[in-house]
Write a protein that holds these residues in place. Structure first.
Motif, PDB file in Angstrom:
ATOM      1  N   LEU A 192       0.835  -1.210   0.000  1.00  0.00           N
ATOM      2  CA  LEU A 192       0.000   0.000   0.000  1.00  0.00           C
ATOM      3  C   LEU A 192       0.869   1.258   0.000  1.00  0.00           C
ATOM      4  CD1 LEU A 192      -2.931  -0.698   2.512  1.00  0.00           C
ATOM      5  CD2 LEU A 192      -3.152  -0.173   0.080  1.00  0.00           C
ATOM      6  N   ARG A 193       1.966   1.232   0.760  1.00  0.00           N
ATOM      7  CA  ARG A 193       2.855   2.393   0.785  1.00  0.00           C
ATOM      8  C   ARG A 193       3.428   2.656  -0.612  1.00  0.00           C
ATOM      9  NH1 ARG A 193       8.689   2.051   1.717  1.00  0.00           N
ATOM     10  NH2 ARG A 193       9.537   4.154   1.657  1.00  0.00           N
ATOM     11  N   ARG A 194       3.850   1.585  -1.289  1.00  0.00           N
ATOM     12  CA  ARG A 194       4.421   1.780  -2.639  1.00  0.00           C
ATOM     13  C   ARG A 194       3.372   2.337  -3.596  1.00  0.00           C
ATOM     14  NH1 ARG A 194       8.180  -3.635  -3.500  1.00  0.00           N
ATOM     15  NH2 ARG A 194       9.554  -3.217  -1.744  1.00  0.00           N
ATOM     16  N   LEU A 195       2.168   1.811  -3.496  1.00  0.00           N
ATOM     17  CA  LEU A 195       1.101   2.296  -4.373  1.00  0.00           C
ATOM     18  C   LEU A 195       0.798   3.764  -4.054  1.00  0.00           C
ATOM     19  CD1 LEU A 195      -0.933   1.549  -6.549  1.00  0.00           C
ATOM     20  CD2 LEU A 195      -2.479   0.751  -4.786  1.00  0.00           C
ATOM     21  N   ALA A 196       0.739   4.095  -2.771  1.00  0.00           N
ATOM     22  CA  ALA A 196       0.466   5.484  -2.373  1.00  0.00           C
ATOM     23  C   ALA A 196       1.587   6.411  -2.847  1.00  0.00           C
ATOM     24  CB  ALA A 196       0.302   5.569  -0.854  1.00  0.00           C
ATOM     25  N   GLN A 197       2.830   5.915  -2.843  1.00  0.00           N
ATOM     26  CA  GLN A 197       3.941   6.724  -3.365  1.00  0.00           C
ATOM     27  C   GLN A 197       3.700   7.059  -4.827  1.00  0.00           C
ATOM     28  OE1 GLN A 197       7.205   4.058  -2.539  1.00  0.00           O
ATOM     29  NE2 GLN A 197       7.834   5.179  -0.707  1.00  0.00           N
ATOM     30  N   GLN A 198       3.194   6.093  -5.590  1.00  0.00           N
ATOM     31  CA  GLN A 198       2.951   6.344  -7.015  1.00  0.00           C
ATOM     32  C   GLN A 198       1.821   7.359  -7.191  1.00  0.00           C
ATOM     33  OE1 GLN A 198       2.772   3.140  -9.705  1.00  0.00           O
ATOM     34  NE2 GLN A 198       4.649   2.198  -8.957  1.00  0.00           N
ATOM     35  N   VAL A 199       0.767   7.206  -6.386  1.00  0.00           N
ATOM     36  CA  VAL A 199      -0.348   8.156  -6.471  1.00  0.00           C
ATOM     37  C   VAL A 199       0.155   9.568  -6.175  1.00  0.00           C
ATOM     38  CG1 VAL A 199      -2.515   8.869  -5.382  1.00  0.00           C
ATOM     39  CG2 VAL A 199      -2.122   6.454  -5.888  1.00  0.00           C
ATOM     40  N   GLU A 200       0.939   9.706  -5.105  1.00  0.00           N
ATOM     41  CA  GLU A 200       1.406  11.032  -4.694  1.00  0.00           C
ATOM     42  C   GLU A 200       2.424  11.606  -5.666  1.00  0.00           C
ATOM     43  OE1 GLU A 200       0.153  12.949  -2.452  1.00  0.00           O
ATOM     44  OE2 GLU A 200      -1.291  11.356  -2.044  1.00  0.00           O
ATOM     45  N   SER A 201       3.345  10.761  -6.143  1.00  0.00           N
ATOM     46  CA  SER A 201       4.387  11.290  -7.026  1.00  0.00           C
ATOM     47  C   SER A 201       3.769  11.692  -8.358  1.00  0.00           C
ATOM     48  CB  SER A 201       5.526  10.290  -7.191  1.00  0.00           C
ATOM     49  OG  SER A 201       5.404   9.580  -8.390  1.00  0.00           O
ATOM     50  N   SER A 202       2.748  10.940  -8.774  1.00  0.00           N
ATOM     51  CA  SER A 202       2.091  11.297 -10.022  1.00  0.00           C
ATOM     52  C   SER A 202       1.394  12.649  -9.875  1.00  0.00           C
ATOM     53  CB  SER A 202       1.104  10.192 -10.387  1.00  0.00           C
ATOM     54  OG  SER A 202      -0.077  10.723 -10.898  1.00  0.00           O
ATOM     55  N   ARG A 203       0.757  12.864  -8.729  1.00  0.00           N
ATOM     56  CA  ARG A 203       0.072  14.126  -8.474  1.00  0.00           C
ATOM     57  C   ARG A 203       1.065  15.287  -8.487  1.00  0.00           C
ATOM     58  NH1 ARG A 203      -3.417  15.845  -3.718  1.00  0.00           N
ATOM     59  NH2 ARG A 203      -1.561  15.297  -2.537  1.00  0.00           N
TER      60      ARG A 203
END
Lengths: 214, 214
Positions: A192-203
Motif C-alpha cells: 500500500l505504501r508503494r502504491l500510495a507513493q505512485q499516487v502522490e508522485s504522479s500528483r
C-alpha cells in the motif's frame, strides 16, 4: 470429511496435507478405518493458518511451528503471544550499543514507553535506522517523525481490534489474529505504501497525468 | 585517494570494491600508473549507495544494477524514477482479475486516484489483500481503513521531501533519495510497527508493567 474433501475445502493438495500431518503441524483426523480418517472444520481452519504463515508470509517450517505451538498452548498474556510471534518472524538483529541508545533516545523523546518491549525489537529498529543513515542519503527529521506517528497509529488500531478473550472461542480468534496479523498485514502495508507513493508522485511530478487535449 | 583509502573511507573491503569495478557498478578511478588509480568522494558516495541497496536492502545484483542505471541515466520525470525503483524491488505479482478489481474499488472509494499508477503496484496490493483474507482471520474494515490512511500519510510526507531538482546536484540527491528511500525506509517502518505493537500491547494487556510493590 475425508482427506480428499479436506483438500478441496482448504485448497491444499493432498501430498501437502500428508506432509503437514507427518510434521505434526496438522493434528491427525479421527481414525475410521485402517487407512481412513475423518477431518472437520477445525482442520480446514488449521490448514488455512498453516498456509497463511508458511506459504503466504514465507515463514520457515521452524517459525511456522513456533507460532502454531503458541496457538495450541497459548501463553497467559496476549502480550507474550505477540512476543512469540515477533521472535518467530524477526531474524536476530545485532545492533551496536550506541545505535540502540540512539533509537531509545529518539523514541523516548517521542513519548514511547519502552519499559516492557523486547530488546530484540529495539535492536531491529536500530539496525534499520543505522542502515538508512549509512546510505549517505539525507532523511529529514520531519519524515522520521511521520514514520513514528504512522507506526504508532497503526499499532494502536491493531491492538484495539484484538478480539476480546472472554470465551475460549474468542481466545482462539485473538491468537490467530495476532499471529497472522503480525506477519500477513506487513505485505499489505508495504505494498500500500508503494502504491500510495505512485499516487502522490504522479500528483506532484507527472505532467502527463493532465488529460490530453485534442 | 588510493583504493586502500577508498576502502577505509567507505567501509567496504578492497576485494568487494574490485568486484563492483569488474561488474561495472562502480566507475573506474582515474588511472595514475600501470597498476594504480585515483578515486574521489563520488566513489565513496557511490559505494555507500551500492552497499545500501545490495547489502542492507538485500537487493539482487540485477536489481541493484537496474536502480544504479537509473541513477546514472535518470528518466525525465521523478515519477518514472519511482516506477523504476519499484519494479526493481517488487517481485512480479500475479493477481486474479477479480482481486485487482476489488482493490481498485476499495481504494477509489477511499479517494485514491489510480489513473497514473503501475498495474503491477495494484497487483501487489491485491495479492497481499487476498492472502490476508485467505488466512481465515477476520480483519475489521476499520483496520484496513487505518492502513490506507497510514500509507497515504507516509507517502505524502515522503514525496513532499523529495529534494527539489533545480540544480544537477539536487537532481542527483533526489534520485538517491527516491531509490534508497523506497527500499531502505521499508525495514525501518516494518520494525517500527512491530516495536509499536509491543508498546501498545503492553499498555493494554500486560499487568506486569505496573511497578512491583514491595
Amino acid at each position: 470429511m475425508r482427506m480428499s474433501e479436506l483438500s478441496r475445502a482448504a485448497g491444499v493438495p493432498v501430498p501437502t496435507i500428508k506432509f503437514y500431518l507427518r510434521e505434526g503441524l496438522l493434528p491427525a483426523g479421527e481414525r475410521t478405518g485402517a487407512t481412513q480418517a475423518e477431518y472437520d472444520e477445525e482442520h480446514v481452519a488449521r490448514l488455512r493458518l498453516i498456509r497463511a504463515l508458511g506459504t503466504h508470509a514465507g515463514l520457515s517450517l521452524a517459525a511456522t511451528r513456533e507460532i502454531l505451538s503458541a496457538v495450541d498452548d497459548p501463553p497467559e498474556s496476549t502480550h507474550d503471544l505477540l512476543g512469540i510471534a515477533h521472535r518467530a518472524v524477526s531474524p536476530p538483529a545485532d545492533a551496536a550499543a550506541e545505535d540502540q541508545a540512539a533509537v531509545r533516545a529518539l523514541l523516548e523523546a517521542d513519548g514511547w514507553d519502552l519499559a516492557a518491549v523486547d530488546t530484540a525489537a529495539i535492536d531491529a529498529v536500530a539496525v534499520a535506522y543505522r542502515q538508512l543513515q549509512e546510505s549517505g542519503v539525507a532523511f529529514p527529521d520531519a519524515l522520521i517523525g511521520t514514520y513514528l506517528d504512522a507506526a504508532r497509529t497503526i499499532a494502536q488500531a491493531e491492538v484495539a481490534h484484538v478480539p476480546s478473550t472472554s470465551t475460549s472461542t474468542s481466545t482462539a480468534d485473538a491468537i490467530a489474529y495476532v499471529a497472522v496479523g503480525v506477519v500477513l498485514a506487513e505485505p499489505l502495508l508495504v505494498t500500500l505504501r508503494r502504491l500510495a507513493q505512485q499516487v502522490e508522485s504522479s500528483r506532484r511530478f507527472d505532467a502527463r497525468q493532465a488529460p490530453a487535449s485534442d
